[in-house]
Design an enzyme around this catalytic site. Structure first.
Site, PDB file in Angstrom:
ATOM      1  N   ASP A   1      -4.881 -12.745   4.028  1.00  0.00           N
ATOM      2  CA  ASP A   1      -6.082 -12.175   4.214  1.00  0.00           C
ATOM      3  C   ASP A   1      -7.264 -12.223   3.581  1.00  0.00           C
ATOM      4  OD1 ASP A   1      -4.702 -10.422   2.527  1.00  0.00           O
ATOM      5  OD2 ASP A   1      -4.785  -8.675   3.697  1.00  0.00           O
TER       6      ASP A   1
ATOM      7  N   HIS B   1       0.983  -1.249   0.075  1.00  0.00           N
ATOM      8  CA  HIS B   1       0.035   0.076  -0.191  1.00  0.00           C
ATOM      9  C   HIS B   1       0.902   1.183   0.105  1.00  0.00           C
ATOM     10  CE1 HIS B   1      -3.521  -2.419   0.469  1.00  0.00           C
ATOM     11  NE2 HIS B   1      -3.330  -2.534   1.567  1.00  0.00           N
TER      12      HIS B   1
ATOM     13  N   ASP C   1      -3.296 -10.412  -2.100  1.00  0.00           N
ATOM     14  CA  ASP C   1      -3.746  -9.887  -0.900  1.00  0.00           C
ATOM     15  C   ASP C   1      -5.032  -9.443  -1.237  1.00  0.00           C
ATOM     16  OD1 ASP C   1      -2.203  -8.552   1.562  1.00  0.00           O
ATOM     17  OD2 ASP C   1      -3.938  -7.293   1.036  1.00  0.00           O
TER      18      ASP C   1
ATOM     19  N   HIS D   1      -6.526  -6.853  -0.420  1.00  0.00           N
ATOM     20  CA  HIS D   1      -6.628  -5.449  -0.508  1.00  0.00           C
ATOM     21  C   HIS D   1      -6.024  -4.996  -1.849  1.00  0.00           C
ATOM     22  CE1 HIS D   1      -7.151  -6.017   4.015  1.00  0.00           C
ATOM     23  NE2 HIS D   1      -8.331  -5.227   3.696  1.00  0.00           N
TER      24      HIS D   1
END
Length: 386
Positions: free
Chosen positions: A283, A154, A191, A193
């Site tokens: 995740d 990120h 991931d 996200h």
């Protein structure tokens, strides 16, 4: 600490794992989920999701679990300033340095806390990932895994986001491109996200293909303005080289496998990379507190199998895996184990799935993938006609 018999053990078909225990120094906060807030009426505050325990279990399952004989251990090291500046701006790095020098706990962005020891851990995460990439570039191995924290995908060139300070995977991509050994690198991010920081850093490049499979969460504020939607395709010469695959909440093993086969394999094959970077987050599992997807060990194992095949077909087998999220302290380690079983072509699972199985109806995910594929075929120049 790694023992002498765990370091540099050659294996015919093994994964070379890069790790440094100094990354455990990063201590986020306790409070309500990732806020660091103590409301005053809870007797038990929870650890921040990105805590050291999750990675301790990943290390231990690889050291003492069933696939330990297939793992070669290599020590990590801290990155140096000049390496950080290949992706991040000097203004941003100076901001992090000032935060570290203060000696105080600071919230750099929402849910992203820097404490004493965090900067050293972040440097180790970046440098350890760079060492793993250099290991492949120097032909010491073809399959490497950077087991690192804090995570990085990120983190954008100019700001922190989503528990990430330095973009470990992006720094490794820059190293590969600058090495003279690679002219094109494909990044596949699983991931839960959106890998917005990596995408932002290469958004105007045709030398890096970024493909992100994530839940459809959209933007979450000023530190994460990117939506992760299908129309974020890149700009200028990079148009078409950022491919987003926002999957419906609840997508499980069959839906992910369909998405990887229909979208990732096709795009990577068309792109023709010299190196593949698999950005890994557990995740996306059915039991993660930070995601809403339903992958199980079986799904992660299958993704590992496919990505090994993709690497052998397209990048001469060269595959760097970089650890990102995964916040269920035990199940994340089990899913890592399963994915590496797939990468290692281990035909029979060595561990049973310890959690209950949820039946999956992949119909919604399949329709979403078909829609994304039609969009790519129309608007992505190098995928027209697929």
């Amino acid at each position: 600490m790694l023992s002498s018999d765990q370091i540099f053990k050659p294996q015919n078909d093994a994964v070379d794992v890069f790790w440094h225990e100094g990354m455990l120094q990063h201590d986020a906060v306790e409070g309500v989920f990732d806020t660091g807030i103590d409301p005053g009426f809870l007797d038990v505050l929870e650890k921040h999701p990105e805590n050291a325990d999750r990675v301790r279990n990943m290390v231990s399952i690889l050291q003492r679990g069933p696939i330990a004989p297939y793992v070669n251990w290599f020590p990590g090291r801290p990155a140096i300033l000049s390496e950080l500046l290949t992706f991040h701006t000097s203004e941003y790095i100076n901001k992090l340095l000032e935060a570290d020098k203060s000696g105080e706990r600071r919230e750099i962005s929402a849910g992203t806390f820097m404490s004493p020891g965090s900067w050293e851990a972040a440097l180790l995460a970046a440098g350890t990932t760079l060492s793993a990439m250099q290991h492949i570039l120097d032909n010491h191995g073809k399959i490497a895994y950077a087991l690192v924290r804090p995570p990085g995908h990120h983190s954008q060139p100019t700001q922190a986001d989503g528990y990430c300070f330095l973009n470990n995977a992006a720094l490794a991509v820059k190293l590969a491109l600058d090495s003279g050994c690679c002219s094109r690198v494909a990044v596949v991010d699983i991931d839960v996200h959106y890998g917005n920081g990596t995408a932002e850093g290469f958004y105007r490049s045709d030398k890096v293909l970024t493909v992100s499979l994530h839940m459809n969460h959209g933007s979450w504020g000023s530190s994460h303005p990117q939506k992760g939607s299908v129309d974020e395709l890149g700009e200028d010469v990079g148009l078409g080289y950022n491919l987003n695959v926002p999957l419906p909440n609840g997508t499980g093993d069959k839906g992910y496998e369909y998405a990887v086969n229909e979208l990732v394999v096709t795009a990577v094959r068309r792109f023709g990379p010299d190196m593949i970077v698999l950005v890994v987050g557990q995740d996306s599992s059915a039991f993660d507190p930070n995601g809403r997807q339903c992958l199980t060990m079986s799904g992660y194992r299958r993704i590992g199998q496919i990505m090994r095949e993709v690497a052998e077909e397209n990048s001469n087998g060269r595959l760097l895996m970089v650890q990102e999220g995964g916040y269920h302290v035990t199940y994340a380690a089990y899913c890592l184990h399963a994915m590496l079983e797939g990468v290692l072509k281990i035909t029979e699972p060595h561990l049973p799935d310890p959690v209950a199985y949820y039946p999956e109806d992949e119909a919604v995910a399949v329709e979403a993938v078909k829609s994304i594929k039609r969009y790519h075929s129309e608007y992505v120049p190098f995928l027209r006609g697929t």
